[in-house]
Scaffold this motif. Structure first.
Motif, PDB file in Angstrom:
ATOM      1  N   SER A  17       1.585  -5.013  21.633  1.00  0.00           N
ATOM      2  CA  SER A  17       0.807  -5.101  20.394  1.00  0.00           C
ATOM      3  C   SER A  17      -0.062  -6.352  20.403  1.00  0.00           C
ATOM      4  O   SER A  17       0.266  -7.349  21.061  1.00  0.00           O
ATOM      5  CB  SER A  17       1.746  -5.169  19.181  1.00  0.00           C
ATOM      6  OG  SER A  17       2.507  -3.995  19.047  1.00  0.00           O
ATOM      7  N   ARG A  19      -2.966  -8.392  17.425  1.00  0.00           N
ATOM      8  CA  ARG A  19      -3.703  -8.359  16.163  1.00  0.00           C
ATOM      9  C   ARG A  19      -5.003  -9.143  16.326  1.00  0.00           C
ATOM     10  O   ARG A  19      -4.970 -10.341  16.644  1.00  0.00           O
ATOM     11  CB  ARG A  19      -2.894  -8.932  14.999  1.00  0.00           C
ATOM     12  CG  ARG A  19      -3.603  -8.683  13.661  1.00  0.00           C
ATOM     13  CD  ARG A  19      -2.795  -9.129  12.468  1.00  0.00           C
ATOM     14  NE  ARG A  19      -2.940 -10.552  12.221  1.00  0.00           N
ATOM     15  CZ  ARG A  19      -2.762 -11.118  11.027  1.00  0.00           C
ATOM     16  NH1 ARG A  19      -2.454 -10.371   9.977  1.00  0.00           N
ATOM     17  NH2 ARG A  19      -2.889 -12.421  10.881  1.00  0.00           N
ATOM     18  N   TYR A  59     -10.369   6.190  11.138  1.00  0.00           N
ATOM     19  CA  TYR A  59     -10.094   5.834  12.524  1.00  0.00           C
ATOM     20  C   TYR A  59     -10.650   6.876  13.476  1.00  0.00           C
ATOM     21  O   TYR A  59     -10.676   8.069  13.169  1.00  0.00           O
ATOM     22  CB  TYR A  59      -8.584   5.729  12.750  1.00  0.00           C
ATOM     23  CG  TYR A  59      -7.911   4.669  11.921  1.00  0.00           C
ATOM     24  CD1 TYR A  59      -7.349   4.988  10.693  1.00  0.00           C
ATOM     25  CD2 TYR A  59      -7.855   3.345  12.359  1.00  0.00           C
ATOM     26  CE1 TYR A  59      -6.750   4.018   9.909  1.00  0.00           C
ATOM     27  CE2 TYR A  59      -7.246   2.366  11.579  1.00  0.00           C
ATOM     28  CZ  TYR A  59      -6.706   2.719  10.362  1.00  0.00           C
ATOM     29  OH  TYR A  59      -6.102   1.746   9.597  1.00  0.00           O
ATOM     30  N   VAL A  63      -7.524   6.151  18.496  1.00  0.00           N
ATOM     31  CA  VAL A  63      -6.678   5.045  18.057  1.00  0.00           C
ATOM     32  C   VAL A  63      -5.842   5.404  16.832  1.00  0.00           C
ATOM     33  O   VAL A  63      -5.004   4.591  16.398  1.00  0.00           O
ATOM     34  CB  VAL A  63      -7.515   3.777  17.757  1.00  0.00           C
ATOM     35  CG1 VAL A  63      -8.346   3.398  18.974  1.00  0.00           C
ATOM     36  CG2 VAL A  63      -8.373   3.941  16.522  1.00  0.00           C
ATOM     37  N   ARG A  66      -2.069   4.478  15.921  1.00  0.00           N
ATOM     38  CA  ARG A  66      -1.658   3.323  16.726  1.00  0.00           C
ATOM     39  C   ARG A  66      -2.275   2.026  16.202  1.00  0.00           C
ATOM     40  O   ARG A  66      -1.659   0.966  16.312  1.00  0.00           O
ATOM     41  CB  ARG A  66      -2.070   3.510  18.185  1.00  0.00           C
ATOM     42  CG  ARG A  66      -1.420   4.692  18.865  1.00  0.00           C
ATOM     43  CD  ARG A  66      -1.695   4.696  20.370  1.00  0.00           C
ATOM     44  NE  ARG A  66      -3.128   4.777  20.658  1.00  0.00           N
ATOM     45  CZ  ARG A  66      -3.787   3.860  21.364  1.00  0.00           C
ATOM     46  NH1 ARG A  66      -3.165   2.790  21.845  1.00  0.00           N
ATOM     47  NH2 ARG A  66      -5.097   4.002  21.597  1.00  0.00           N
ATOM     48  N   PHE A  67      -3.489   2.123  15.663  1.00  0.00           N
ATOM     49  CA  PHE A  67      -4.204   0.950  15.169  1.00  0.00           C
ATOM     50  C   PHE A  67      -4.269   0.997  13.650  1.00  0.00           C
ATOM     51  O   PHE A  67      -4.374   2.077  13.053  1.00  0.00           O
ATOM     52  CB  PHE A  67      -5.630   0.904  15.718  1.00  0.00           C
ATOM     53  CG  PHE A  67      -5.745   0.623  17.193  1.00  0.00           C
ATOM     54  CD1 PHE A  67      -4.656   0.616  18.042  1.00  0.00           C
ATOM     55  CD2 PHE A  67      -7.000   0.360  17.745  1.00  0.00           C
ATOM     56  CE1 PHE A  67      -4.774   0.356  19.402  1.00  0.00           C
ATOM     57  CE2 PHE A  67      -7.142   0.099  19.094  1.00  0.00           C
ATOM     58  CZ  PHE A  67      -6.031   0.105  19.915  1.00  0.00           C
ATOM     59  N   LEU A  80      -7.340  -6.069  12.847  1.00  0.00           N
ATOM     60  CA  LEU A  80      -7.041  -4.830  13.548  1.00  0.00           C
ATOM     61  C   LEU A  80      -5.692  -4.999  14.225  1.00  0.00           C
ATOM     62  O   LEU A  80      -5.589  -5.724  15.222  1.00  0.00           O
ATOM     63  CB  LEU A  80      -8.126  -4.483  14.575  1.00  0.00           C
ATOM     64  CG  LEU A  80      -7.982  -3.109  15.225  1.00  0.00           C
ATOM     65  CD1 LEU A  80      -8.211  -2.002  14.188  1.00  0.00           C
ATOM     66  CD2 LEU A  80      -8.938  -2.948  16.397  1.00  0.00           C
ATOM     67  N   MET A  82      -3.066  -3.601  16.518  1.00  0.00           N
ATOM     68  CA  MET A  82      -3.071  -2.626  17.606  1.00  0.00           C
ATOM     69  C   MET A  82      -1.673  -2.533  18.192  1.00  0.00           C
ATOM     70  O   MET A  82      -1.156  -3.522  18.737  1.00  0.00           O
ATOM     71  CB  MET A  82      -4.072  -3.052  18.681  1.00  0.00           C
ATOM     72  CG  MET A  82      -5.486  -3.276  18.148  1.00  0.00           C
ATOM     73  SD  MET A  82      -6.693  -3.596  19.428  1.00  0.00           S
ATOM     74  CE  MET A  82      -6.083  -5.136  20.066  1.00  0.00           C
ATOM     75  N   LEU A  85      -0.245  -0.130  22.788  1.00  0.00           N
ATOM     76  CA  LEU A  85      -1.483  -0.270  23.548  1.00  0.00           C
ATOM     77  C   LEU A  85      -1.392   0.415  24.901  1.00  0.00           C
ATOM     78  O   LEU A  85      -0.330   0.440  25.546  1.00  0.00           O
ATOM     79  CB  LEU A  85      -1.835  -1.751  23.723  1.00  0.00           C
ATOM     80  CG  LEU A  85      -2.463  -2.387  22.471  1.00  0.00           C
ATOM     81  CD1 LEU A  85      -2.345  -3.902  22.517  1.00  0.00           C
ATOM     82  CD2 LEU A  85      -3.912  -1.951  22.335  1.00  0.00           C
ATOM     83  N   ASP A  89      -7.237   1.194  26.368  1.00  0.00           N
ATOM     84  CA  ASP A  89      -7.695   0.385  25.240  1.00  0.00           C
ATOM     85  C   ASP A  89      -8.385  -0.891  25.708  1.00  0.00           C
ATOM     86  O   ASP A  89      -8.930  -1.638  24.875  1.00  0.00           O
ATOM     87  CB  ASP A  89      -6.521   0.016  24.329  1.00  0.00           C
ATOM     88  CG  ASP A  89      -5.899   1.224  23.646  1.00  0.00           C
ATOM     89  OD1 ASP A  89      -4.645   1.278  23.581  1.00  0.00           O
ATOM     90  OD2 ASP A  89      -6.655   2.092  23.181  1.00  0.00           O
ATOM     91  N   TYR A  93     -13.823  -6.020  21.976  1.00  0.00           N
ATOM     92  CA  TYR A  93     -13.756  -5.535  20.605  1.00  0.00           C
ATOM     93  C   TYR A  93     -14.687  -6.384  19.725  1.00  0.00           C
ATOM     94  O   TYR A  93     -14.667  -7.617  19.795  1.00  0.00           O
ATOM     95  CB  TYR A  93     -12.320  -5.608  20.094  1.00  0.00           C
ATOM     96  CG  TYR A  93     -11.452  -4.523  20.672  1.00  0.00           C
ATOM     97  CD1 TYR A  93     -11.071  -4.543  22.012  1.00  0.00           C
ATOM     98  CD2 TYR A  93     -11.013  -3.457  19.887  1.00  0.00           C
ATOM     99  CE1 TYR A  93     -10.298  -3.521  22.556  1.00  0.00           C
ATOM    100  CE2 TYR A  93     -10.229  -2.439  20.422  1.00  0.00           C
ATOM    101  CZ  TYR A  93      -9.878  -2.478  21.756  1.00  0.00           C
ATOM    102  OH  TYR A  93      -9.120  -1.475  22.292  1.00  0.00           O
TER     103      TYR A  93
END
Length: 115
Positions: A17, A19, A59, A63, A66-67, A80, A82, A85, A89, A93
């Motif tokens: 994960s 963020r 979304y 994603v 998952r996001f 965001l 995430m 992953l 991915d 971003y």
């Protein structure tokens, strides 16, 4: 002058994960829909998540589930989250806002998903 600044990108293992954060200045933040995009080399910049001024979210299928996009109007920041992953991915971003003065982008933050 509208400015966006992303942070939080990193190298993470598959299944992990991260963020991401994007802080905005120079606009009445709470009034604007905000977006996350991502881009891989040689490809277009793809919209993956939107949060409206009313906190509604959308979304991309790639994603979804998952996001999670969220916003803090006091801090003028979007996030965001995430999870789960995948190597696909991996991308740069970007956050984006369509303002009355034009389209504004941050500088991007690199996310790499690899073991």
């Amino acid at each position: 002058q509208v400015r966006l600044a992303e942070s939080g990108g990193d190298l993470v293992q598959p299944g992990g994960s991260l963020r991401l954060s994007c802080k905005a200045i120079g606009l009445n933040f709470r009034l604007y829909d905000m977006h996350w995009y991502r881009q891989t080399p040689g490809n277009s910049r793809d919209l993956i998540a939107t949060i409206t001024s009313g906190h509604n979210t959308e979304y991309a299928d790639s994603v979804k589930d998952r996001f999670t996009i969220s916003r803090d109007n006091i801090r003028r920041t979007i996030y965001l989250q995430m999870d789960k992953l995948k190597p696909e991915d991996t991308a740069v971003y970007y956050c984006h806002v369509r303002h009355s003065n034009g389209d504004f982008w941050g500088q991007g933050t690199q996310v790499t998903v690899s073991s």
